[in-house]
Design a protein around this motif. Structure first.
Motif, short mmCIF file in Angstrom:
data_model
loop_
_atom_site.label_atom_id
_atom_site.label_comp_id
_atom_site.label_asym_id
_atom_site.label_seq_id
_atom_site.Cartn_x
_atom_site.Cartn_y
_atom_site.Cartn_z
N LEU A 104 33.37 49.93 35.24
CA LEU A 104 34.70 49.33 35.15
C LEU A 104 35.07 48.37 36.27
N SER A 105 34.47 48.50 37.46
CA SER A 105 34.90 47.60 38.53
C SER A 105 34.66 46.12 38.20
N PRO A 106 33.63 45.76 37.41
CA PRO A 106 33.50 44.33 37.06
C PRO A 106 34.64 43.83 36.18
N LEU A 107 35.46 44.73 35.65
CA LEU A 107 36.52 44.34 34.73
C LEU A 107 37.89 44.22 35.41
N LEU A 108 37.92 44.31 36.73
CA LEU A 108 39.16 44.06 37.46
C LEU A 108 39.56 42.59 37.31
N VAL A 109 40.87 42.30 37.42
CA VAL A 109 41.32 40.91 37.25
C VAL A 109 40.67 40.00 38.28
N GLU A 110 40.43 40.53 39.47
CA GLU A 110 39.84 39.72 40.53
C GLU A 110 38.41 39.29 40.20
N HIS A 111 37.78 39.99 39.24
CA HIS A 111 36.39 39.71 38.88
C HIS A 111 36.29 39.08 37.49
N GLN A 139 38.48 34.76 28.81
CA GLN A 139 37.86 36.06 29.02
C GLN A 139 37.24 36.19 30.41
N THR A 140 36.86 35.05 31.01
CA THR A 140 36.13 35.13 32.28
C THR A 140 36.94 34.61 33.46
N ALA A 141 38.12 34.04 33.20
CA ALA A 141 38.92 33.49 34.29
C ALA A 141 39.32 34.58 35.26
N LYS A 142 39.20 34.28 36.55
CA LYS A 142 39.61 35.23 37.57
C LYS A 142 41.09 35.04 37.86
N HIS A 143 41.79 36.14 38.00
CA HIS A 143 43.22 36.12 38.27
C HIS A 143 43.48 36.81 39.60
N THR A 144 44.70 36.66 40.06
CA THR A 144 45.18 37.45 41.20
C THR A 144 46.32 38.32 40.72
N PHE A 145 46.37 39.53 41.26
CA PHE A 145 47.48 40.45 40.94
C PHE A 145 47.90 41.09 42.25
N ALA A 146 49.16 40.92 42.62
CA ALA A 146 49.60 41.34 43.94
C ALA A 146 51.01 41.91 43.88
#
Length: 608
Positions: A163-170, A22-29
């Motif tokens: 909602l910005s805290p819920l981006l994959v980067e965060h 639930q808390t892992a940060k991902h990258t999406f590009a």
């Protein structure tokens, strides 16, 4: 104490993988041909589902259905008029808790594509804009007018906090965020689009941004530097060509709105399209590595007064129905259709090797209610508030009222036969003389005049005007005020000196007396109760009623209208109780009705 400590430690250890997920940060590009999730190609198979159109209690179950069909992502708009119904008054609670919706999707293993563009279209009232924008003199939506940009900035900053805290980067699950919405169908101002981009970044949306447009508009609606997505095209070679032409010859390729059917409006045939027409297209798109968002995967219901309308120079005013079933794979109540099952078979061919789809959840329990009787019927004149006085008739916006009805009342000299005309009626009017209904005017059918024979003496004229939904698409988006927007003419002369009664029905009005007037034919608020031994989904059969709105246990379930095609109103089981339940109906044209039943299926395809 030692035993308790060991149990707590074990609980922490076993919960760690879930917490990490639930808390892992991902990258999406953006790759040259595919989306890259954590550096690896990712085929997005998404379905659109709107949180205000689905009871909060049902969000998770609908998402489990999405997983069972093979979807890995949910797409949703964010609706400005839901979250800022009055200027500066924000609401992110209950069914409007968009952050909870996104988090629920994450808990169910789904990614989210977010569409918080201030304009959404979506067959939604005013295309998502709040009515109060029209109270601000000189404000012009979808452009660089300063008052609009100020209101827009305030709104998007509030959304960003949610909602910005819920981006994959965060550490969240929002993969990417759409700015504006099909802007190329409206204009081509790249400076305005760039202002959108900057506003989103200022609001914390610092991840991947994109635009979406239909084929003829993609060039005008795309902002260079962002991914251009395409709507309504599913030929793989055409999709790739259109995106390549607008994105430096590169992908990835994304169909932001792929339509498995269509929506309905009052007085026209229910739209259905057989699933067979889509299977080959869906298969070819996924085989080509093109990501997709089905609009809609699950439509649900446009409850309350939130339906929009279409109109342009060639098309009359067309208000949309309350059901947003859309002939989607998941029906209005959240049950799998044959289209769902067939799409599932196609999608399963394109999932990562070894993927096993969850079993499809069973259909929801359904009940019937044979006889619901109304114990009180209060005519319109029994629950009027204190009026406002005005020489000229005022619009809803002038009165600070978003939705519902306004009663315009005045006096005329009688003993005369002439034409009564409402110039620019928005949208539907019950005409009453001396407390009796004498006719109906309807913008939808172009009827704005009626010939009256007034009795002798001083005559009371009452005009009950309903907002049937502000236009959500096209050039008339900018001229969307409601009520009597110009003037009333009697025998060719303007009528002045009005009493104006606001009837927003944001909550049911207090009725002064429960006693109905015998033989009254004016609109009436009818109330009753019914008792249930068990709860389940059900459908109120309104086919013998006229026109109005229904509330059950305080929930506004939407409009009905005998013209069809919708003849039932869906009642979700979650909003019913074992034991006593309350029902209220605002009936405009058949106040004599005193009972109805609830059946076990929707009726969405009967015109009268």
């Amino acid at each position: 104490m030692k035993r308790t400590g060991i149990i707590v430690l074990l609980m922490v250890i076993f919960s760690m993988p879930a917490l990490a997920q639930q808390t892992a940060k991902h990258t999406f590009a953006l790759g040259d041909t595919a989306f890259l999730l954590d550096g690896k190609p990712f085929l997005m198979i998404s379905g659109e589902m709107h949180y205000p159109r689905v009871p909060r209690e049902c969000w998770r179950a609908r998402m489990k259905m999405a997983k069972a069909m093979g979807l890995n992502t949910i797409g949703t708009y964010v609706f400005w008029n839901v979250h800022e119904p009055e200027k500066g008054q924000y609401d992110f609670s209950g069914n409007n808790d968009i952050a909870a919706f996104v988090k629920t999707a994450q808990e169910e293993g789904l990614w989210v594509v977010l569409r918080p563009s201030p304009y959404v279209c979506a067959e939604w009232e005013f295309g998502g804009y709040p009515y109060w924008l029209q109270q601000i003199k000189g404000l012009v939506v979808r452009g660089k007018e300063p008052q609009y940009l100020e209101a827009y900035r305030n709104y998007i900053m509030a959304v960003g906090k949610q909602l910005s805290p819920l981006l994959v980067e965060h550490g969240g699950n929002i993969l990417m965020v759409q700015i504006e919405n099909e802007y190329g169908s409206y204009s081509n101002d790249k400076d305005y689009l760039d202002i959108n981009r900057k506003l989103f970044i200022d609001a914390g949306f610092d991840g991947l941004l994109y635009t979406c447009d239909p084929e003829p508009a993609i060039k005008d609606g795309h902002l260079p530097g962002l991914l251009p997505a395409i709507n309504g095209v599913d030929d793989p070679s055409k999709v790739k060509r259109l995106i390549n032409e607008n994105h430096n010859g590169k992908g990835p390729y994304y169909i932001a709105e792929w339509y498995p059917a269509w929506f309905d409006w009052w007085g026209t045939k229910h739209h259905t399209v057989p699933y067979q027409q889509y299977l080959g297209k869906l298969d070819s798109v996924l085989a080509a590595g093109i990501s997709i968002n089905m609009y809609m995967f699950h439509g649900g219901t446009t409850r309350g007064f939130m339906n929009g309308a279409n109109a342009n120079d060639r098309t009359p005013y067309e208000p949309q129905i309350s059901s947003y079933d859309y002939d989607a794979p998941l029906d209005e109540a959240g049950n799998a259709t044959e289209k769902f099952m067939q799409f599932r078979k196609v999608i399963s061919k394109h999932l990562p090797e070894g993927t096993v789809l969850p079993e499809v959840p069973a259909a929801r329990p359904v009940i019937t209610i044979p006889d619901i009787r109304f114990t009180s019927s209060a005519p319109l004149f029994n629950f009027l508030p204190v009026p406002a006085g005005s020489v000229k008739p005022l619009t809803f916006e002038d009165l600070g009222q978003a939705y519902g009805w306004v009663l315009y009342s005045t006096k005329l000299a009688g003993n005369k036969k002439a034409w009564l005309k409402i110039k620019e009626l928005r949208d539907y009017c019950i005409v009453m003389v001396n407390g009796k209904r004498v006719g109906v005017l309807d913008r939808r059918s172009g009827v704005d005049s009626i010939q009256l024979q007034l009795p002798a003496g001083n005559v009371k004229l009452d005009l009950l005007v309903e907002n049937l939904g502000r236009i959500n698409f096209g050039p008339y988006l900018l001229t969307n005020k409601k009520g009597i927007t110009e003037k009333v003419l009697w025998a060719g002369k303007e009528v002045n000196n009005w009493q104006l009664y606001k009837l927003p029905f944001d909550k049911l009005p207090a009725v002064k007396t429960k006693k109905a007037i015998a033989g009254s034919n004016v609109p009436a608020l009818k109330e009753g109760t019914f008792t249930l031994d068990t709860v389940g989904d059900t459908y109120l059969d309104m086919s013998n009623w006229g026109k109005g709105t229904v509330w059950v246990n305080g929930h506004n379930l939407g409009r009905y209208w005998e013209v069809g095609p919708q003849q039932t109103i869906y009642v979700p089981a979650e909003w019913l109780h074992k034991g006593a339940n309350n029902i209220a109906v605002m009936e405009l044209i058949k106040p004599e009705m005193d009972k109805l039943s609830a059946i076990d299926h929707a009726v969405l395809d009967v015109l009268k």
